[in-house]
Write a protein that holds these residues in place. Structure first.
Motif, PDB file in Angstrom:
ATOM      1  N   ASN A 128     -10.077 -28.817 -10.631  1.00  0.00           N
ATOM      2  CA  ASN A 128     -11.130 -28.187  -9.818  1.00  0.00           C
ATOM      3  C   ASN A 128     -11.468 -26.783 -10.303  1.00  0.00           C
ATOM      4  O   ASN A 128     -11.612 -25.842  -9.517  1.00  0.00           O
ATOM      5  CB  ASN A 128     -10.729 -28.154  -8.336  1.00  0.00           C
ATOM      6  CG  ASN A 128     -10.531 -29.540  -7.760  1.00  0.00           C
ATOM      7  OD1 ASN A 128     -11.263 -30.468  -8.105  1.00  0.00           O
ATOM      8  ND2 ASN A 128      -9.542 -29.690  -6.918  1.00  0.00           N
ATOM      9  N   GLY A 129     -11.549 -26.632 -11.616  1.00  0.00           N
ATOM     10  CA  GLY A 129     -11.934 -25.359 -12.209  1.00  0.00           C
ATOM     11  C   GLY A 129     -10.818 -24.340 -12.371  1.00  0.00           C
ATOM     12  O   GLY A 129     -11.039 -23.264 -12.915  1.00  0.00           O
ATOM     13  N   GLU A 130      -9.608 -24.658 -11.908  1.00  0.00           N
ATOM     14  CA  GLU A 130      -8.466 -23.732 -11.986  1.00  0.00           C
ATOM     15  C   GLU A 130      -7.407 -24.274 -12.938  1.00  0.00           C
ATOM     16  O   GLU A 130      -7.009 -25.436 -12.834  1.00  0.00           O
ATOM     17  CB  GLU A 130      -7.828 -23.536 -10.604  1.00  0.00           C
ATOM     18  CG  GLU A 130      -8.697 -22.844  -9.597  1.00  0.00           C
ATOM     19  CD  GLU A 130      -8.900 -21.375  -9.920  1.00  0.00           C
ATOM     20  OE1 GLU A 130      -7.949 -20.736 -10.443  1.00  0.00           O
ATOM     21  OE2 GLU A 130     -10.005 -20.865  -9.655  1.00  0.00           O
ATOM     22  N   TRP A 131      -6.936 -23.428 -13.842  1.00  0.00           N
ATOM     23  CA  TRP A 131      -5.847 -23.821 -14.738  1.00  0.00           C
ATOM     24  C   TRP A 131      -4.525 -23.784 -13.989  1.00  0.00           C
ATOM     25  O   TRP A 131      -4.276 -22.875 -13.193  1.00  0.00           O
ATOM     26  CB  TRP A 131      -5.785 -22.905 -15.955  1.00  0.00           C
ATOM     27  CG  TRP A 131      -6.848 -23.226 -16.947  1.00  0.00           C
ATOM     28  CD1 TRP A 131      -8.039 -22.575 -17.122  1.00  0.00           C
ATOM     29  CD2 TRP A 131      -6.825 -24.290 -17.888  1.00  0.00           C
ATOM     30  NE1 TRP A 131      -8.756 -23.176 -18.116  1.00  0.00           N
ATOM     31  CE2 TRP A 131      -8.042 -24.231 -18.613  1.00  0.00           C
ATOM     32  CE3 TRP A 131      -5.915 -25.287 -18.197  1.00  0.00           C
ATOM     33  CZ2 TRP A 131      -8.348 -25.129 -19.631  1.00  0.00           C
ATOM     34  CZ3 TRP A 131      -6.226 -26.182 -19.204  1.00  0.00           C
ATOM     35  CH2 TRP A 131      -7.429 -26.101 -19.910  1.00  0.00           C
ATOM     36  N   CYS A 132      -3.687 -24.781 -14.236  1.00  0.00           N
ATOM     37  CA  CYS A 132      -2.363 -24.890 -13.605  1.00  0.00           C
ATOM     38  C   CYS A 132      -1.345 -25.295 -14.663  1.00  0.00           C
ATOM     39  O   CYS A 132      -1.691 -25.838 -15.709  1.00  0.00           O
ATOM     40  CB  CYS A 132      -2.365 -25.986 -12.532  1.00  0.00           C
ATOM     41  SG  CYS A 132      -3.522 -25.755 -11.191  1.00  0.00           S
ATOM     42  N   PHE A 133      -0.080 -25.044 -14.337  1.00  0.00           N
ATOM     43  CA  PHE A 133       0.985 -25.673 -15.111  1.00  0.00           C
ATOM     44  C   PHE A 133       1.017 -27.136 -14.701  1.00  0.00           C
ATOM     45  O   PHE A 133       1.029 -27.459 -13.523  1.00  0.00           O
ATOM     46  CB  PHE A 133       2.363 -25.084 -14.784  1.00  0.00           C
ATOM     47  CG  PHE A 133       2.597 -23.684 -15.236  1.00  0.00           C
ATOM     48  CD1 PHE A 133       2.497 -23.334 -16.574  1.00  0.00           C
ATOM     49  CD2 PHE A 133       2.954 -22.709 -14.322  1.00  0.00           C
ATOM     50  CE1 PHE A 133       2.750 -22.043 -16.997  1.00  0.00           C
ATOM     51  CE2 PHE A 133       3.209 -21.413 -14.729  1.00  0.00           C
ATOM     52  CZ  PHE A 133       3.108 -21.079 -16.064  1.00  0.00           C
ATOM     53  N   ARG A 134       1.072 -28.004 -15.688  1.00  0.00           N
ATOM     54  CA  ARG A 134       1.320 -29.413 -15.417  1.00  0.00           C
ATOM     55  C   ARG A 134       2.811 -29.672 -15.523  1.00  0.00           C
ATOM     56  O   ARG A 134       3.392 -30.417 -14.751  1.00  0.00           O
ATOM     57  CB  ARG A 134       0.550 -30.258 -16.417  1.00  0.00           C
ATOM     58  CG  ARG A 134       0.611 -31.718 -16.179  1.00  0.00           C
ATOM     59  CD  ARG A 134      -0.234 -32.399 -17.220  1.00  0.00           C
ATOM     60  NE  ARG A 134      -0.529 -33.748 -16.850  1.00  0.00           N
ATOM     61  CZ  ARG A 134      -1.195 -34.567 -17.631  1.00  0.00           C
ATOM     62  NH1 ARG A 134      -1.657 -34.145 -18.785  1.00  0.00           N
ATOM     63  NH2 ARG A 134      -1.417 -35.789 -17.257  1.00  0.00           N
TER      64      ARG A 134
END
Length: 189
Positions: A128-134
Motif C-alpha cells: 500500500n505504498g509503504e516499504w516494510c521488512f518482509r
C-alpha cells in the motif's frame, strides 16, 4: 544485472521512484535500531509486513512482538550502531539488502557488556505504498566480552545470544568458492 539489482526502471516515474525508494527502505533499519534499543516492540513490529513469518509455526505482527519481547530479555541494555546499507531491487515493489551493525549488549545475569559485529540480510516489500521488512535474517561474525579479543566465531550459537545467528563470513554464498580456490592456489611467496 545492474549494480542495484535486476530491475531496470524504464519510465521517468519509475526512475524517480527508484531514487526515492532506497531512502525509504533505509529508514526501516534506522527506525528499527532505536525502537529495539528502547524496547518499543510495537514500533519494531510495525516495520514488518502484517503477515510476517515468525519462526516455523507463527506469523503476524503480534507473534513478532511476542518473539522480540522474549528475545530481548536476554540483554538488559542494547546499543546497535548501523553502518553500510546496500539495497537491490528485484522489481518496483520488491527489494533486498544487507545492513552492517555493531552491537553492544549488557547481560543482566553478569552486568558485563558484550560487543559484536553482525549483518542483517533483509527482504523488503512495498505494501500500500509503504516499504516494510518482509524478513530479516541475522548473521554474526562474533559476540565477545567487551574487554576480550574475539576469535573467529566467538559467541556465535554458544547459547549466549538468543537470536541464533548464522556464522559469517561462511554464510556468504561466495565464501566457500573463494576459500576453495585460495586453498587450491596458495599465494606465491
Amino acid at each position: 544485472m545492474g549494480r542495484l539489482g535486476p530491475w531496470t526502471p524504464m519510465t521517468v516515474e519509475e526512475r524517480l521512484d527508484r531514487m526515492e525508494s532506497p531512502v525509504k527502505i533505509r529508514q526501516l533499519p534506522y527506525r528499527y535500531v532505536p525502537a529495539l534499543d528502547s524496547r518499543d516492540m510495537d514500533a519494531v513490529a510495525d516495520l514488518f509486513v502484517a503477515d510476517v513469518r515468525v519462526g516455523r509455526d507463527a506469523s503476524g505482527r503480534a507473534a513478532l512482538h511476542r518473539w522480540y519481547t522474549e528475545a530481548m530479555r536476554a540483554s538488559r541494555t542494547t546499543i546497535h550502531q548501523l553502518t553500510n546499507h546496500i539495497v537491490d531491487f528485484d522489481d518496483a515493489d520488491h527489494a533486498s539488502g544487507v545492513v552492517y551493525c555493531r552491537d553492544h549488549l549488557e547481560r543482566p545475569s553478569t552486568g558485563h557488556w558484550e560487543v559484536g559485529e553482525l549483518q542483517y540480510w533483509d527482504s523488503n516489500l512495498r505494501v500500500n505504498g509503504e516499504w516494510c521488512f518482509r524478513r530479516r535474517k541475522f548473521h554474526r561474525w562474533y559476540l565477545a566480552g567487551a574487554l576480550s579479543r574475539p576469535a573467529h566465531g566467538t559467541g556465535v550459537n554458544d547459547g549466549s545470544d538468543p537470536l541464533g545467528a548464522r556464522q559469517l563470513p561462511e554464510s556468504f554464498p561466495t565464501w566457500a568458492p573463494y576459500r576453495d580456490s585460495a586453498d587450491s592456489h596458495p599465494p606465491h611467496a
